[in-house]
Design a protein around this motif. Structure first.
Motif, mmCIF file in Angstrom:
data_model
loop_
_atom_site.group_PDB
_atom_site.id
_atom_site.type_symbol
_atom_site.label_atom_id
_atom_site.label_comp_id
_atom_site.label_asym_id
_atom_site.label_seq_id
_atom_site.Cartn_x
_atom_site.Cartn_y
_atom_site.Cartn_z
ATOM 1 N N ALA A 89 1.006 -1.110 0.105
ATOM 2 C CA ALA A 89 0.091 -0.200 0.128
ATOM 3 C C ALA A 89 0.955 1.196 -0.038
ATOM 4 O O ALA A 89 0.535 2.103 -0.737
ATOM 5 C CB ALA A 89 -1.038 -0.045 1.366
ATOM 6 N N VAL A 90 1.847 1.343 0.850
ATOM 7 C CA VAL A 90 2.870 2.450 0.760
ATOM 8 C C VAL A 90 3.471 2.452 -0.457
ATOM 9 O O VAL A 90 3.506 3.585 -0.940
ATOM 10 C CB VAL A 90 3.873 2.298 1.938
ATOM 11 N N LEU A 91 3.957 1.527 -1.073
ATOM 12 C CA LEU A 91 4.546 1.624 -2.545
ATOM 13 C C LEU A 91 3.782 2.120 -3.494
ATOM 14 O O LEU A 91 4.145 2.865 -4.199
ATOM 15 C CB LEU A 91 5.074 -0.046 -2.725
ATOM 16 N N VAL A 92 2.389 1.654 -3.475
ATOM 17 C CA VAL A 92 1.504 2.202 -4.582
ATOM 18 C C VAL A 92 1.126 3.648 -4.328
ATOM 19 O O VAL A 92 1.202 4.205 -5.227
ATOM 20 C CB VAL A 92 0.287 1.285 -4.416
ATOM 21 N N ARG A 93 1.095 4.056 -3.013
ATOM 22 C CA ARG A 93 1.019 5.661 -2.870
ATOM 23 C C ARG A 93 2.093 6.113 -3.257
ATOM 24 O O ARG A 93 2.050 7.328 -4.061
ATOM 25 C CB ARG A 93 0.543 5.768 -1.599
ATOM 26 N N ALA A 94 3.454 5.709 -3.156
ATOM 27 C CA ALA A 94 4.711 6.356 -3.338
ATOM 28 C C ALA A 94 4.734 6.688 -4.806
ATOM 29 O O ALA A 94 5.032 7.566 -5.370
ATOM 30 C CB ALA A 94 5.751 5.835 -2.743
ATOM 31 N N VAL A 95 4.464 5.298 -5.575
ATOM 32 C CA VAL A 95 4.396 5.295 -7.151
ATOM 33 C C VAL A 95 3.501 6.272 -7.618
ATOM 34 O O VAL A 95 3.816 6.890 -8.846
ATOM 35 C CB VAL A 95 4.410 3.877 -7.668
ATOM 36 N N ASP A 96 2.332 6.291 -7.220
ATOM 37 C CA ASP A 96 1.188 7.333 -7.628
ATOM 38 C C ASP A 96 1.654 8.517 -7.498
ATOM 39 O O ASP A 96 1.499 9.543 -8.547
ATOM 40 C CB ASP A 96 -0.108 7.058 -6.940
ATOM 41 N N ALA A 97 2.294 8.959 -6.263
ATOM 42 C CA ALA A 97 2.764 10.245 -6.166
ATOM 43 C C ALA A 97 3.931 10.737 -7.217
ATOM 44 O O ALA A 97 3.929 11.883 -7.797
ATOM 45 C CB ALA A 97 3.272 10.653 -4.732
ATOM 46 N N LEU A 98 4.769 9.701 -7.453
ATOM 47 C CA LEU A 98 5.884 9.986 -8.342
ATOM 48 C C LEU A 98 5.389 10.211 -9.882
ATOM 49 O O LEU A 98 5.959 10.898 -10.674
ATOM 50 C CB LEU A 98 7.112 8.769 -8.525
ATOM 51 N N ARG A 99 4.167 9.254 -10.193
ATOM 52 C CA ARG A 99 3.653 9.438 -11.363
ATOM 53 C C ARG A 99 2.910 10.773 -11.542
ATOM 54 O O ARG A 99 2.922 11.572 -12.908
ATOM 55 C CB ARG A 99 2.489 8.386 -11.665
ATOM 56 N N VAL A 100 2.288 11.390 -10.445
ATOM 57 C CA VAL A 100 1.906 12.665 -10.930
ATOM 58 C C VAL A 100 2.849 13.720 -10.861
ATOM 59 O O VAL A 100 2.879 14.562 -11.537
ATOM 60 C CB VAL A 100 0.956 12.788 -9.520
ATOM 61 N N ARG A 101 3.945 13.535 -9.900
ATOM 62 C CA ARG A 101 5.104 14.413 -10.065
ATOM 63 C C ARG A 101 5.497 14.223 -11.609
ATOM 64 O O ARG A 101 5.900 15.423 -12.175
ATOM 65 C CB ARG A 101 5.985 14.180 -8.997
ATOM 66 N N GLN A 102 5.716 13.225 -11.995
ATOM 67 C CA GLN A 102 6.446 13.284 -13.453
ATOM 68 C C GLN A 102 5.475 13.795 -14.457
ATOM 69 O O GLN A 102 6.366 14.513 -15.303
ATOM 70 C CB GLN A 102 6.778 11.590 -13.703
ATOM 71 N N GLN A 103 4.280 13.817 -14.437
ATOM 72 C CA GLN A 103 3.241 14.387 -15.259
ATOM 73 C C GLN A 103 3.503 15.918 -15.077
ATOM 74 O O GLN A 103 3.564 16.485 -16.220
ATOM 75 C CB GLN A 103 1.991 14.002 -15.126
ATOM 76 N N ARG A 104 3.629 16.315 -14.185
ATOM 77 C CA ARG A 104 3.785 17.762 -13.779
ATOM 78 C C ARG A 104 4.940 18.541 -14.409
ATOM 79 O O ARG A 104 4.839 19.540 -14.950
ATOM 80 C CB ARG A 104 3.520 18.108 -12.288
ATOM 81 N N LEU A 105 6.077 17.515 -14.083
ATOM 82 C CA LEU A 105 7.393 18.019 -14.555
ATOM 83 C C LEU A 105 7.317 17.873 -16.395
ATOM 84 O O LEU A 105 8.248 18.801 -16.786
ATOM 85 C CB LEU A 105 8.638 16.899 -13.981
#
Length: 126
Positions: A89-105
């Motif tokens: 669950a922690v990993l999924v939340r972290a990967v989702d946050a990274l995905r959102v950050r990557q899209q913003r970048l």
């Protein structure tokens, strides 16, 4: 190598993974709860071991020891599964946050690239 990982990450249905995470945690917790309760009733193998010529008391002692070992192993497995589910669950939340950050970048780099082209065109025309 990084392109392969990006392709693999794009293929993962993250919305489904995120939606399924709470159910995985609940299932792991239910398993942990059921593993902590001691099962009731005699083992069906008790009658089968009586024919071996070993006294009933010895058979019972061996079966109790085996049952206790199985219960310990089940508790340890349930604890491990619960821990893995929480880490997932922690990993999924972290990967989702990274995905959102990557899209913003990516959007930011695109905007900076467009602004650079506009400024370059303006500088050339001056």
């Amino acid at each position: 190598m990084a392109v392969g990982w990006m392709t693999a990450l794009k293929l993962v249905p993250w919305s489904e993974v995120i939606e399924a995470t709470p159910q995985i945690l609940q299932a792991a917790r239910r398993l942990m709860g059921s593993a902590q309760r001691a099962p009731a009733g005699p083992s069906p193998a008790a009658g089968a071991t009586a024919a071996l010529g070993v006294s009933t008391a010895d058979q019972l002692a061996v079966m109790r020891e085996a049952l206790l070992q199985l219960q310990d192993e089940q508790r340890a497995s349930a604890t491990l599964i619960e821990s893995l589910a929480e880490q997932n669950a922690v990993l999924v939340r972290a990967v989702d946050a990274l995905r959102v950050r990557q899209q913003r970048l990516l959007w930011g780099v695109g905007a900076l690239g467009a602004a650079t082209l506009v400024l370059l065109a303006w500088a050339i025309n001056q």
